[in-house]
Design a protein around this motif. Structure first.
Motif, PDB file in Angstrom:
ATOM      1  N   ILE A   3      -0.228  -5.905  -7.588  1.00 39.39           N
ATOM      2  CA  ILE A   3      -1.400  -5.216  -7.054  1.00 39.39           C
ATOM      3  C   ILE A   3      -1.767  -4.064  -7.991  1.00 39.39           C
ATOM      4  O   ILE A   3      -0.920  -3.263  -8.384  1.00 39.39           O
ATOM      5  CB  ILE A   3      -1.120  -4.681  -5.634  1.00 39.39           C
ATOM      6  N   HIS A   4      -3.038  -3.981  -8.347  1.00 41.12           N
ATOM      7  CA  HIS A   4      -3.507  -2.924  -9.244  1.00 41.12           C
ATOM      8  C   HIS A   4      -3.319  -1.564  -8.571  1.00 41.12           C
ATOM      9  O   HIS A   4      -3.535  -1.425  -7.365  1.00 41.12           O
ATOM     10  CB  HIS A   4      -4.990  -3.148  -9.563  1.00 41.12           C
ATOM     11  N   ALA A   7      -6.244  -0.462  -6.458  1.00 41.36           N
ATOM     12  CA  ALA A   7      -6.773  -1.391  -5.463  1.00 41.36           C
ATOM     13  C   ALA A   7      -7.046  -0.662  -4.154  1.00 41.36           C
ATOM     14  O   ALA A   7      -6.240   0.152  -3.701  1.00 41.36           O
ATOM     15  CB  ALA A   7      -5.782  -2.529  -5.227  1.00 41.36           C
ATOM     16  N   GLY A   8      -8.202  -0.919  -3.566  1.00 36.77           N
ATOM     17  CA  GLY A   8      -8.582  -0.269  -2.309  1.00 36.77           C
ATOM     18  C   GLY A   8      -9.288   1.057  -2.486  1.00 36.77           C
ATOM     19  O   GLY A   8      -9.762   1.642  -1.503  1.00 36.77           O
ATOM     20  N   ASP A 274     -10.809  -4.568  -5.587  1.00 36.00           N
ATOM     21  CA  ASP A 274      -9.968  -5.645  -5.072  1.00 36.00           C
ATOM     22  C   ASP A 274      -8.546  -5.502  -5.634  1.00 36.00           C
ATOM     23  O   ASP A 274      -8.254  -4.591  -6.413  1.00 36.00           O
ATOM     24  CB  ASP A 274     -10.591  -6.994  -5.443  1.00 36.00           C
ATOM     25  N   LYS A 275      -7.683  -6.411  -5.257  1.00 34.17           N
ATOM     26  CA  LYS A 275      -6.253  -6.290  -5.588  1.00 34.17           C
ATOM     27  C   LYS A 275      -5.983  -6.238  -7.088  1.00 34.17           C
ATOM     28  O   LYS A 275      -4.971  -5.681  -7.524  1.00 34.17           O
ATOM     29  CB  LYS A 275      -5.465  -7.438  -4.963  1.00 34.17           C
ATOM     30  N   ASP A 276      -6.908  -6.822  -7.900  1.00 33.57           N
ATOM     31  CA  ASP A 276      -6.715  -6.825  -9.344  1.00 33.57           C
ATOM     32  C   ASP A 276      -7.437  -5.678 -10.039  1.00 33.57           C
ATOM     33  O   ASP A 276      -7.502  -5.626 -11.269  1.00 33.57           O
ATOM     34  CB  ASP A 276      -7.161  -8.159  -9.935  1.00 33.57           C
ATOM     35  N   SER A 285     -10.725  -9.916   1.719  1.00 33.20           N
ATOM     36  CA  SER A 285      -9.711  -9.095   1.048  1.00 33.20           C
ATOM     37  C   SER A 285      -9.582  -7.734   1.730  1.00 33.20           C
ATOM     38  O   SER A 285     -10.570  -6.999   1.842  1.00 33.20           O
ATOM     39  CB  SER A 285     -10.084  -8.876  -0.419  1.00 33.20           C
ATOM     40  N   TYR A 287      -8.384  -5.162   0.509  1.00 38.73           N
ATOM     41  CA  TYR A 287      -8.650  -4.129  -0.489  1.00 38.73           C
ATOM     42  C   TYR A 287     -10.158  -3.907  -0.623  1.00 38.73           C
ATOM     43  O   TYR A 287     -10.639  -2.770  -0.611  1.00 38.73           O
ATOM     44  CB  TYR A 287      -8.028  -4.524  -1.833  1.00 38.73           C
TER      45      TYR A 287
END
Length: 548
Positions: A3-4, A7-8, A274-276, A285, A287
Motif C-alpha cells: 500500500i502506498h 493512499a487515502g 488509491d492504494k497505489d 476502493s 482508499y
C-alpha cells in the motif's frame, strides 16, 4: 504490491495531471500503427488508452468514429446515435472529434440539452426506450466516451449496440479492424466537418437525458418506499457525469439526498489517492472513497459512483464501504423476493471471478445461476430479452430488470444499484451490510482476494488459450479439485484463462488486456490461512503451465 504511504490522502499539486500538456498530446501525437500498443483495441469495455502514450489520440477517435459510421451503414442503422461523455479531460476532446466525423457522415446525433455530461447507463436507457417504439431501420445505437474509473490522464471510447449495451466481440472486432485500416491508410477515407460545419449541419439534436431517465426511475426502483421511510442518502458523485442528476431525482420523488461534493475538475484534485498512490475514481476502493467514508455516520446510506456512473460504492452507517461481492449477493436475494412479477425461472448472472457466496445464495433461493466470463457484454442478450433478472460484476457494476420484468438497461447502472441500497433499507428495515452478515451466518464466510502477477506478452497469450488438459494435478490447497474451467458454464464462452474450484475454494487466472500482468482471483470459505495456501498453490499451478 504494498500500500502506498499516501493512499487515502489527497493528491499533492505535483502529482496532478497537466491538462494543457495532455490536450496537446491528444492533438499532436500520432500513433505508430506498426505497434500493437498504439492500435485500436476493444477490451471488455471499449478502446482505452493514454494520449501521452499515443494510445488515445485524435487519430484514434477519427478512425473509430468513421468505422462506427461505416458499421451503421453496413447494418442499415438509421436512427439517431445517442452520444455521451464523462468528465475526464480527454472525453471532451474526443466528443468534439466524434461529432465532427459522425455529422460529416450524415448521422443524427443526440446530445445533452444545454451541454454537460451523460452517464453510461443513461445512454443505454435512451437507446432501449427509443428502439422499442420504432421500426428496425430507425433503430438507434450509442457511444459513451469514458475510461470509467481510470486515472485523469486516460481516455476511453465505447460503442453500444442497438440492444443498448456494450457491443459484442463480433461487432467490436469489425470496428477495430476497420479503424486500424483507416489509421494505416493515413485517414484518407475519414470524413469530418469543421466545428462550424457541425453546428450548421442540423444533425446535432438536443435531448433531455436527465428528465428522460429520472422520470422513468420509479419503474425500476421503489422510490415511494424510500421517500416514505425518510432514508437519509449521502452522495459523492466523485466529480463524475451523474452530478446533475441527483437534484432533479430528489425533487421529483421527495427523497432526502445530500450531495457532499459538487466539484467537477479534470485533474480530480479532490480525490483521495488509491492504494497505489494514483488518483483513480474507484468507488469500490476504501482508499479512493475516503472523503465519503469520513461522513458515513451522517447518513443512513451513502453512495459513490465512478465518472461514467456504471459502478457503485455502497457505504452503510456504522459499518463502512461494502465489499462489491457482498452487495451483489444481498441485491440478488432482495430482488428475488421483492419483485413478484419476475418469472421464477429467470436467471441471475455473475462473472466467473465474482464471489462463490453468490452461487450459494442463488442455490439457496432455488433460482437459476448463469456464470459468464468477465465483461458486461455477456449479460446484454439476457437482460434485453428479459430472461436474465440481474447481471453483476465483482468490480462493482450491475443492472437489473424493471418491476414488470422488462429491460431497463443493458449496461451497468450505478444509479439504480445505489438507490437499491436505500430501497432495501426502507423495505426491510436493515441495511445491506446487516443483511450480508445474515448471509454469512447461513452460508459461511468467504475470504476473497485479487492480485496481479508480472507476465510477458507470450505468457499472457498462452494463459489466454489454456486447455483443461493442461492442468494435471488433482488437489488444490488440501482439497480435491472439483472442476477445471476454460469456458464459462453459463454460455460456454471462452474465459480467456482458467478457473479451478474445490468444495471450499477456487482461483481464476486471466491475462490483463492492458498491462503485462495476469490477474489471479482467489476465494476461500475456510480461513485466511487457507486463502494464503490457495494463493501459493495457484501461482505454482499457473507457473507450471507457462514457459519461464
Amino acid at each position: 504490491m504494498g500500500i502506498h504511504p499516501r493512499a487515502g490522502q489527497l493528491a499533492e499539486q505535483s502529482s496532478l495531471v497537466n491538462i494543457p500538456e495532455l490536450m496537446t498530446a491528444y492533438f499532436m501525437k500520432k500513433p505508430d500503427v506498426s505497434l500493437s500498443s498504439q492500435q485500436v483495441s476493444f477490451g471488455t469495455s471499449g478502446h482505452r488508452g493514454s494520449a501521452f502514450q499515443s494510445s488515445f489520440n485524435e487519430n484514434h477517435i477519427l478512425a473509430i468514429s468513421q468505422a462506427i459510421a461505416d458499421y451503421r451503414k453496413d447494418q442499415s442503422i438509421g436512427g439517431p446515435l445517442y452520444l455521451g461523455k464523462d468528465t475526464h479531460a480527454l472525453s471532451e476532446a474526443a466528443y468534439q472529434t466524434a461529432l465532427s466525423v459522425l455529422t460529416a457522415n450524415g448521422i443524427r446525433v443526440r446530445v445533452q440539452t444545454g451541454g454537460g455530461y451523460t452517464p453510461t447507463p443513461v445512454i443505454s436507457h435512451a437507446i432501449l426506450t427509443h428502439n422499442i417504439k420504432v421500426s428496425p431501420s430507425d433503430s438507434s445505437d450509442g457511444i459513451v466516451i469514458t475510461p470509467s474509473h481510470n486515472p485523469p490522464e486516460d481516455g476511453g471510447f465505447k460503442y453500444n449496440s442497438i440492444k443498448g449495451g456494450p457491443a459484442d466481440k463480433e461487432i467490436t472486432d469489425w470496428i477495430a479492424k476497420r479503424a486500424n485500416a483507416l489509421l494505416a491508410g493515413e485517414l484518407v477515407d475519414v470524413k469530418f466537418f469543421s466545428n462550424n460545419e457541425v453546428m450548421a449541419s442540423g444533425l446535432v439534436e438536443e435531448f433531455d437525458y436527465i428528465k428522460h431517465y429520472v422520470d422513468d426511475l420509479e419503474n425500476v426502483i421503489d422510490m415511494s418506499a424510500i421517500a416514505k421511510a425518510g432514508i437519509k442518502i449521502g452522495v459523492d458523485p466523485m466529480g463524475g457525469s451523474g452530478i446533475h442528476f441527483w437534484r432533479p431525482l430528489a425533487e421529483k420523488y421527495g427523497l432526502d439526498i445530500t450531495v457532499v461534493n459538487n466539484e467537477v475538475d479534470p485533474t480530480f484534485r479532490f480525490m483521495s489517492l488509491d492504494k497505489d498512490g494514483r488518483i483513480r475514481m474507484d468507488c469500490s476502493s476504501p482508499y479512493s472513497m475516503q472523503n465519503l467514508l469520513k461522513l458515513k455516520d451522517n447518513f443512513d446510506i451513502a453512495v459513490g459512483n465512478d465518472p461514467d456512473y456504471d459502478r457503485h460504492g455502497i457505504v452503510c452507517a456504522g459499518f463502512g464501504l461494502m465489499n462489491p461481492n457482498a452487495y451483489l449477493a444481498v441485491a440478488i436475494e432482495y430482488l428475488s423476493s421483492h419483485r413478484p412479477t419476475w418469472s421464477k425461472n429467470i436467471q441471475f448472472g455473475k462473472t466467473l471471478v465474482s464471489s462463490g457466496m453468490i452461487d450459494r445464495v442463488v442455490e439457496g433461493l432455488g433460482r437459476q445461476l448463469c456464470e459468464v466470463p468477465v465483461g458486461f457484454k455477456w449479460y446484454v442478450e439476457g437482460l434485453f430479452e428479459g430472461t436474465m433478472a440481474f447481471g453483476g460484476e465483482e468490480s462493482a457494476g450491475a443492472s437489473f430488470l424493471r418491476h414488470d420484468g422488462s429491460v431497463w438497461t443493458t449496461d451497468k447502472d450505478g444509479f439504480i444499484m445505489a438507490l437499491l441500497a436505500a430501497e432495501i433499507l426502507a423495505v426491510t428495515g436493515k441495511d445491506p451490510q446487516t443483511l450480508y452478515e445474515e448471509q454469512v451466518a447461513k452460508y459461511g464466510k468467504p475470504y476473497y482476494k485479487r492480485i496481479d502477477v508480472v507476465a510477458t506478452p507470450e505468457q499472457k497469450k498462452i494463459l489466454g488459450a489454456l486447455d483443461k488438459k493442461d492442468v494435471t494435478q488433482t488437489t488444490l490447497a488440501g482439497e480435491e479439485i472439483a472442476s477445471v474451467l476454460t469456458h464459462a458454464p453459463g454460455n460456454n464462452a471462452a474465459i480467456g484463462g482458467l478457473k479451478v474450484s474445490t468444495q471450499n475454494g477456487w482461483f481464476a487466472a486471466r491475462p490483463s488486456g492492458t498491462e503485462n500482468v495476469y490477474k489471479i482471483y482467489l476465494e476461500s470459505f475456510i480461513s485466511e490461512e487457507h486463502l494464503a495456501k490457495l494463493e501459493t498453490e495457484a501461482k505454482a499451478l499457473v507457473d507450471s503451465v507457462l514457459p519461464a
